[in-house]
Design a protein around this motif. Structure first.
Motif, PDB file in Angstrom:
ATOM      1  N   UNK A  18     123.261   5.716  85.544  1.00  0.00           N
ATOM      2  CA  UNK A  18     122.695   6.457  86.662  1.00  0.00           C
ATOM      3  C   UNK A  18     121.932   7.714  86.308  1.00  0.00           C
ATOM      4  N   UNK A  19     121.741   7.989  85.036  1.00  0.00           N
ATOM      5  CA  UNK A  19     120.989   9.195  84.663  1.00  0.00           C
ATOM      6  C   UNK A  19     119.504   8.936  84.957  1.00  0.00           C
ATOM      7  N   UNK A  20     118.852   9.848  85.673  1.00  0.00           N
ATOM      8  CA  UNK A  20     117.433   9.641  85.997  1.00  0.00           C
ATOM      9  C   UNK A  20     116.577   9.612  84.718  1.00  0.00           C
ATOM     10  N   UNK A  21     115.551   8.783  84.734  1.00  0.00           N
ATOM     11  CA  UNK A  21     114.697   8.645  83.552  1.00  0.00           C
ATOM     12  C   UNK A  21     114.080   9.962  83.085  1.00  0.00           C
ATOM     13  N   UNK A  22     113.572  10.818  83.987  1.00  0.00           N
ATOM     14  CA  UNK A  22     113.015  12.093  83.488  1.00  0.00           C
ATOM     15  C   UNK A  22     114.056  12.953  82.762  1.00  0.00           C
ATOM     16  N   UNK A  23     115.275  12.966  83.269  1.00  0.00           N
ATOM     17  CA  UNK A  23     116.336  13.744  82.614  1.00  0.00           C
ATOM     18  C   UNK A  23     116.658  13.137  81.249  1.00  0.00           C
ATOM     19  N   UNK A  24     116.703  11.810  81.190  1.00  0.00           N
ATOM     20  CA  UNK A  24     116.979  11.117  79.934  1.00  0.00           C
ATOM     21  C   UNK A  24     115.915  11.443  78.896  1.00  0.00           C
ATOM     22  N   UNK A  25     114.664  11.336  79.290  1.00  0.00           N
ATOM     23  CA  UNK A  25     113.561  11.585  78.353  1.00  0.00           C
ATOM     24  C   UNK A  25     113.555  13.032  77.885  1.00  0.00           C
ATOM     25  N   UNK A  26     113.707  13.946  78.812  1.00  0.00           N
ATOM     26  CA  UNK A  26     113.683  15.370  78.447  1.00  0.00           C
ATOM     27  C   UNK A  26     114.854  15.713  77.528  1.00  0.00           C
ATOM     28  N   UNK A  27     116.034  15.178  77.824  1.00  0.00           N
ATOM     29  CA  UNK A  27     117.191  15.489  76.976  1.00  0.00           C
ATOM     30  C   UNK A  27     117.031  14.885  75.581  1.00  0.00           C
TER      31      UNK A  27
END
Length: 112
Positions: A45-54
């Motif tokens: 459930x982690x949003x893609x933008x958060x995943x990419x940025x992290x």
């Protein structure tokens, strides 16, 4: 009689070298960050933008640690830092631009 080059490299003396203990600590931190990167991929459930940025942030920290300590860039001249950090910023910008283009392409309505 002791070899001054070995003494400087193992005891953090002159020449900008760090101690073996510091190398081991950096390696442990790199292993932990790598484990966090892999674990981040499995968080549901982690949003893609958060995943990419992290993931990009963790990769940048790892880049800094490897280049700064293992390649001794931390103690080098400022121009050498610019030669590594400049391309890193350009690469991140290109990756983000390509990702934005592909996500924009995927969001376009499909012809029937």
């Amino acid at each position: 009689m002791a070899d001054h080059g070995t003494t400087a490299a193992t005891h953090g003396g002159e020449g900008g070298h760090t101690t073996v203990k510091t190398y081991i600590q950096v390696a442990i931190v790199l292993a932990i960050i790598t484990a966090l990167e892999v674990a981040t991929l499995y968080i549901p459930g982690i949003p893609n933008p958060v995943l990419v940025i992290s993931l990009l942030a963790m990769s940048a920290v790892k880049f800094y640690l490897v280049v700064g300590f293992f390649m001794h860039l931390k103690s080098d001249h400022q121009i050498m830092r610019a030669l590594f950090v400049g391309p890193l910023i350009i690469a991140i910008a290109i990756i983000l631009a390509v990702m934005a283009l592909f996500s924009a392409f995927l969001l376009l309505p499909r012809p029937h």
